[in-house]
Design a protein around this motif. Structure first.
Motif, PDB file in Angstrom:
ATOM      1  N   LEU A   1       0.832  -1.201   0.000  1.00  0.00           N
ATOM      2  CA  LEU A   1       0.000   0.000   0.000  1.00  0.00           C
ATOM      3  C   LEU A   1       0.865   1.249   0.000  1.00  0.00           C
ATOM      4  O   LEU A   1       2.014   1.232   0.432  1.00  0.00           O
ATOM      5  CB  LEU A   1      -0.909   0.013   1.236  1.00  0.00           C
ATOM      6  N   GLY A   2       0.273   2.340  -0.477  1.00  0.00           N
ATOM      7  CA  GLY A   2       0.950   3.625  -0.452  1.00  0.00           C
ATOM      8  C   GLY A   2       0.299   4.545   0.565  1.00  0.00           C
ATOM      9  O   GLY A   2      -0.888   4.406   0.874  1.00  0.00           O
ATOM     10  N   THR A   3       1.082   5.472   1.093  1.00  0.00           N
ATOM     11  CA  THR A   3       0.584   6.458   2.053  1.00  0.00           C
ATOM     12  C   THR A   3       1.269   7.795   1.814  1.00  0.00           C
ATOM     13  O   THR A   3       2.312   7.869   1.162  1.00  0.00           O
ATOM     14  CB  THR A   3       0.869   6.027   3.506  1.00  0.00           C
ATOM     15  N   VAL A   4       0.686   8.830   2.386  1.00  0.00           N
ATOM     16  CA  VAL A   4       1.318  10.143   2.388  1.00  0.00           C
ATOM     17  C   VAL A   4       0.794  10.884   3.610  1.00  0.00           C
ATOM     18  O   VAL A   4      -0.347  10.666   4.033  1.00  0.00           O
ATOM     19  CB  VAL A   4       1.017  10.930   1.084  1.00  0.00           C
ATOM     20  N   TYR A   5       1.638  11.719   4.186  1.00  0.00           N
ATOM     21  CA  TYR A   5       1.219  12.487   5.365  1.00  0.00           C
ATOM     22  C   TYR A   5       0.578  13.803   4.923  1.00  0.00           C
ATOM     23  O   TYR A   5       1.142  14.535   4.113  1.00  0.00           O
ATOM     24  CB  TYR A   5       2.423  12.772   6.264  1.00  0.00           C
ATOM     25  N   ILE A   6      -0.585  14.102   5.474  1.00  0.00           N
ATOM     26  CA  ILE A   6      -1.278  15.356   5.189  1.00  0.00           C
ATOM     27  C   ILE A   6      -1.364  16.169   6.483  1.00  0.00           C
ATOM     28  O   ILE A   6      -1.975  15.725   7.464  1.00  0.00           O
ATOM     29  CB  ILE A   6      -2.708  15.105   4.659  1.00  0.00           C
ATOM     30  N   GLY A   7      -0.753  17.340   6.494  1.00  0.00           N
ATOM     31  CA  GLY A   7      -0.802  18.206   7.677  1.00  0.00           C
ATOM     32  C   GLY A   7      -1.578  19.485   7.475  1.00  0.00           C
ATOM     33  O   GLY A   7      -1.869  20.201   8.438  1.00  0.00           O
TER      34      GLY A   7
ATOM     35  N   LEU B   1      -6.006  17.094  16.029  1.00  0.00           N
ATOM     36  CA  LEU B   1      -5.671  16.346  14.818  1.00  0.00           C
ATOM     37  C   LEU B   1      -4.173  16.429  14.548  1.00  0.00           C
ATOM     38  O   LEU B   1      -3.636  17.507  14.291  1.00  0.00           O
ATOM     39  CB  LEU B   1      -6.447  16.918  13.630  1.00  0.00           C
ATOM     40  N   VAL B   2      -3.494  15.291  14.595  1.00  0.00           N
ATOM     41  CA  VAL B   2      -2.053  15.251  14.312  1.00  0.00           C
ATOM     42  C   VAL B   2      -1.792  15.150  12.811  1.00  0.00           C
ATOM     43  O   VAL B   2      -0.850  15.743  12.290  1.00  0.00           O
ATOM     44  CB  VAL B   2      -1.382  14.085  15.058  1.00  0.00           C
TER      45      VAL B   2
END
Length: 202
Positions: free
Chosen positions: A144-150, A173-174
């Motif tokens: 799977l792929g992921t990305v951090y959204i801030g 929300l972190v």
């Protein structure tokens, strides 16, 4: 898969296939997340999984709003912001079959008194960040792929995400992690700084 394979094979994925992620994979991600170190053993994190189409669409619009506010904050030209908007809404950048929103409950703490408010908050965010990294590495193992959204932490946006998650104002929300099967080949990028630029022995 060796740990090195997951660490050095991980990269931020921004385009995902429409294919569903099995429930057992989602649960495996969270199981890996909660094995992370947690300050004072508090485990004061909360993982909210957005899977329904309606919830994902609402969250996606908030991510898009956050991205636009982010680029306006750094004075990006409006024509470039318009290109970003097209990448999101026409090409589906950040559109994923699953989103994991990671919160901390600020009421759950170890040290009493206002003197420790900031320190307790920092520890809680650090704990959640380590959980997010565990989740991302497990995702690599599962293909799977992921990305951090801030950018959903901008004032006004965070409150809407929290409301969408059904949580009260005590939750912070972190970050949001889109999860799915990568649409393109994952190619980790080299770091801009060499190891010796960031490593100090004393």
């Amino acid at each position: 898969m060796k740990l090195d394979d997951a660490i050095f094979g991980r990269a931020s994925v921004r385009y995902f296939e429409e294919e569903d992620v099995p429930d057992e994979h989602v649960r495996a991600l969270i199981e890996a997340a909660v094995r992370a170190p947690t300050a004072s053993g508090l485990e004061n994190w909360k993982f909210v999984v957005f899977r329904s189409k309606d919830a994902r669409e609402k969250l996606y619009s908030l991510i898009a709003e956050g991205m636009i506010r982010y680029y306006r904050a750094v004075n990006l030209a409006e024509e470039k912001i318009e290109k970003l908007r097209k990448r999101m809404y026409e090409r589906g950048m950040y559109r994923a079959p699953v989103y994991v929103a990671v919160f901390i409950d600020r009421r759950v703490r170890f040290l009493p008194g206002e003197d420790f408010d900031e320190l307790e908050f920092i520890w809680s965010v650090e704990s959640a960040a380590m959980a997010i990294q565990n989740l991302m590495l497990k995702a690599v193992e599962l293909g799977l792929g992921t990305v951090y959204i801030g950018v959903t932490n901008f004032p006004g946006i965070e409150e809407e995400v929290r409301e969408l998650a059904g949580l009260d104002e005590n939750h912070y929300l972190v970050g949001i992690i889109p999860v799915g099967y990568p649409r393109m080949e994952v190619k980790p990028r080299r770091r801009r700084k060499a190891l010796d630029d960031v490593l100090v022995f004393i």
